[in-house]
Structures are given as C-alpha cells and as structure tokens.
Design a protein around this motif. Structure first.
Motif, mmCIF file in Angstrom:
data_model
loop_
_atom_site.group_PDB
_atom_site.id
_atom_site.type_symbol
_atom_site.label_atom_id
_atom_site.label_comp_id
_atom_site.label_asym_id
_atom_site.label_seq_id
_atom_site.Cartn_x
_atom_site.Cartn_y
_atom_site.Cartn_z
ATOM 1 N N UNK A 149 -7.344 34.093 17.036
ATOM 2 C CA UNK A 149 -7.425 32.819 16.315
ATOM 3 C C UNK A 149 -7.880 33.012 14.872
ATOM 4 N N UNK A 150 -7.249 32.267 13.976
ATOM 5 C CA UNK A 150 -7.664 32.254 12.578
ATOM 6 C C UNK A 150 -8.460 30.987 12.301
ATOM 7 N N UNK A 151 -9.086 30.926 11.144
ATOM 8 C CA UNK A 151 -9.977 29.808 10.822
ATOM 9 C C UNK A 151 -9.271 28.450 10.860
ATOM 10 N N UNK A 152 -7.970 28.432 10.561
ATOM 11 C CA UNK A 152 -7.240 27.162 10.563
ATOM 12 C C UNK A 152 -6.753 26.769 11.959
ATOM 13 N N UNK A 153 -7.123 27.552 12.973
ATOM 14 C CA UNK A 153 -6.747 27.234 14.345
ATOM 15 C C UNK A 153 -5.429 27.825 14.795
ATOM 16 N N UNK A 154 -4.703 28.497 13.904
ATOM 17 C CA UNK A 154 -3.450 29.137 14.288
ATOM 18 C C UNK A 154 -3.738 30.493 14.911
ATOM 19 N N UNK A 155 -2.708 31.071 15.513
ATOM 20 C CA UNK A 155 -2.856 32.340 16.221
ATOM 21 C C UNK A 155 -1.953 33.401 15.622
ATOM 22 N N UNK A 156 -2.413 34.646 15.687
ATOM 23 C CA UNK A 156 -1.582 35.786 15.328
ATOM 24 C C UNK A 156 -1.566 36.737 16.526
ATOM 25 N N UNK A 157 -0.541 37.578 16.656
ATOM 26 C CA UNK A 157 -0.451 38.475 17.809
ATOM 27 C C UNK A 157 -1.629 39.444 17.861
ATOM 28 N N UNK A 158 -2.124 39.756 19.059
ATOM 29 C CA UNK A 158 -3.283 40.639 19.181
ATOM 30 C C UNK A 158 -2.926 42.128 19.128
ATOM 31 N N UNK A 159 -1.642 42.448 19.289
ATOM 32 C CA UNK A 159 -1.221 43.860 19.319
ATOM 33 C C UNK A 159 0.003 44.045 18.417
#
Length: 342
Positions: free
Chosen positions: A281-291
């Motif tokens: 999770x990023x500060x704006x609530x969006x997600x990026x892949x963990x791998x």
C-alpha cells in the motif's frame, strides 16, 4: 421447483441472511473487546479488523438448510432432501469449526499444512457415513465403473480437502473471498436450475444468502475478516455439493482460477518465494505489486490495473478477479450446455 418449495427457499434464505448479519454484527464488537483482531495489510496506516467472522456464515448456512427441511417436514410432510442437507450442513459447520481453531491460533502460527490436511479429511465423514453421492464414474473406452468404498473412503476426503485448501489460496482483500464464494455458488445454482436438481439450487442459494449477510461488514473498507473459518467452510461446502449432486466436471471447470492460483504459487516456490497475496500500500491508498513477478492472481490484477488506469485500488482488484470468475462461470455454463461437461 413448485410454488411451496420456492416459498420455503425464500424463507430459508431470509433466515440464513439475517442469522449471518446479526451474528457478524455482534461478533465484531465482541472480537474487538477481546482483542481478537488482525491488521488489514492492504491499508497504508495500521488498521485493525475483527477476525474469523466467517464462522457465522457456516452457522447461518446450517440454520438455513435445517429451516428449509423443517418447513418441508411440518407443512408438506416431505423429507426428500433431509439426508443431503443434514450431511452438507454438518460438514459446513465442522469445517468452519476447524477454520475457527486455525484462526484462534493465529496467522502464520496456526495449524501446519500437514495438520490441516489430516484434520480436514475426517470432516468428510458426514458424506461418508450417510453414503451420499454416486460411487460410479464413466471412463472413456471402458464405460461405467463402480468405485465402491474407494470412492467414499478416498475420493470424497481428497475432494473436500482439495477444495477447502484451494479456496483458501485466493484471499486477503476486503470482500474477495465473499465475492468468489457468491459467484461459485450462484453459477452452481444456475446449473441446478438447468438440470432440474432442486437440492443443488436450494443449497447453493442458502449459502449465498449467508455470505451476503457477512459481506455487509466485509466489503471495503472491511470491519471483519472472513478468516480460514470462512474459506475452509465455503470450499468444503462447494466440494460437498459437487459430490452429492455429481457435478464433478462442471465444478472443476468453475474452479479454474484456483488451479491458476496454484500454478502461480508453485512458480513462486520455484523462484524461492513463498508468496503473500497482499499488495504494497502507498500513502494514497493505492497498491503496487509486492514482487518482480506475479505469484498470485491478485498480483496480476494489480499489474493490469496499473497498466490500464495508472493505479490499482483494493476494491478494483476484487472487482477484476470477480470479473474473471464471471467469465469462467459463463464459459463453464456454455460448455455444459453444448455437452462437454455433462
């Protein structure tokens, strides 16, 4: 399905929905009071949510099934579905209890995989003892083969264990497990309508009603997690319907996303990664892949959404996977209609 049976189904679904809704609402406050909470890993801040709310889905489903049987027994003196529903409701509750035990012991500290498999196998006893299902299979170039005790003592436990653990693999997002459970069972209920198998339609829709009551509090942003209590119960229930109503080919096709999830998991193990489904999770609530690579359909969903929209949010990941499951369900129904899965 005649008018009275449809009316009994509506009443049973209402009972299942309200039982789940009331139970989960009560459980949220009690779990928080007891400190039985877990961190929501897809949120940037430390958000803690009540654990193991899925126990009320298995209980509400059992109540709904038995309510339907009670209505049939006392109003029209019909117990034709008693054996099937008694075995399914008992299996649902037993698998939910095992999942609750796992949830109590804690995430990553609960039952070992080998222990889960050993404990899940006896949960199929209601199906074995009441001898539900038909122990015959059609083998190409051979014909109909009666598997006898091998079917009851080996194949049924393997099916229950496989489905319950398989359904547990695609999880970890607000509303994901609930949405998947609803879709699997809705398509199964449609199959029951097509085949004219009332028991399959009724039992599927009663659990759908129970999950909907739970989803009120599990949708984003969730106030309660389903836990292994939910995933074990729904997976075992799906397997039970497959066994009782002999829908093996259809159910295997409908379970396609979980076979893909297994392959992605094995891909991770091959690369030395024991994956988690969560995004970062990023500060704006969006997600990026963990791998760097996708080791789950959730990772794949995040990557696709970022490419299409420039961002990925948790509810969008759930909707993306639900859309995939809907496509799988429609294709499965089509294949059944043209005779490839009959």
């Amino acid at each position: 399905m005649d008018f009275l049976e449809a009316l009994f189904l509506i009443i049973a679904m209402a009972i299942a929905f309200s039982s789940s809704l009331i139970g989960v609402r009560w459980w949220i406050s009690k779990a928080r009071l007891l400190g039985f909470v877990g961190r929501d890993m897809n949120k940037p801040s430390e958000v803690y949510v009540a654990e193991a709310g899925g126990i009320w889905v298995s209980l509400a489903t059992a109540i709904g099934l038995l309510s339907f049987i009670g209505l049939q027994t006392y109003i029209v003196n019909d117990q034709g579905l008693l054996k099937d529903f008694a075995s399914i409701s008992l299996l649902s509750f037993m698998s939910g209890y095992l999942g609750f035990l796992d949830d109590l012991l804690g995430w990553k500290k609960g039952l070992r995989a080998s222990h889960r498999i050993l404990l899940m196998a006896p949960i199929s006893l209601p199906l074995i003892v009441l001898k539900v299902g038909v122990p015959t299979v059609v083998i190409p170039f051979i014909g109909v083969v009666d598997l006898g005790l091998f079917y009851y003592l080996v194949l049924i436990p393997v099916g229950v264990v496989g489905a319950s653990n398989g359904f547990n693999m695609l999880a970890g997002y607000n509303g994901l497990e609930a949405a998947q459970g609803i879709l699997l069972l809705l398509f199964t209920s449609i199959l029951g309508i097509i085949k004219g198998t009332d028991g399959l339609t009724i039992s599927s829709l009663i659990m759908v009603a129970s999950i909907l009551g739970f989803l009120v509090f599990n949708k984003y942003p969730a106030r309660v997690f389903p836990g292994n209590t939910f995933t074990y119960s729904v997976g075992a229930y799906f397997a039970a319907l497959t066994i009782v109503y002999k829908t093996i080919k259809f159910s295997l096709a409908l379970f396609t996303l979980y076979f893909i999830e297994l392959m992605l998991f094995l891909r991770g193990l091959r690369n030395g990664v024991y994956k988690e489904n969560f995004g970062i999770p990023r500060e704006d609530g969006t997600l990026i892949p963990p791998y760097d690579k996708s080791y789950s359909l959730t990772h794949f969903a995040i990557r696709v959404l970022i490419r299409l929209k420039g961002r990925a949010r948790e509810p969008e990941v759930v909707l993306f996977i639900a859309a995939l499951q809907t496509i799988v369900g429609l294709v499965t129904l089509f294949l059944f209609e043209i005779g490839l899965l009959s």
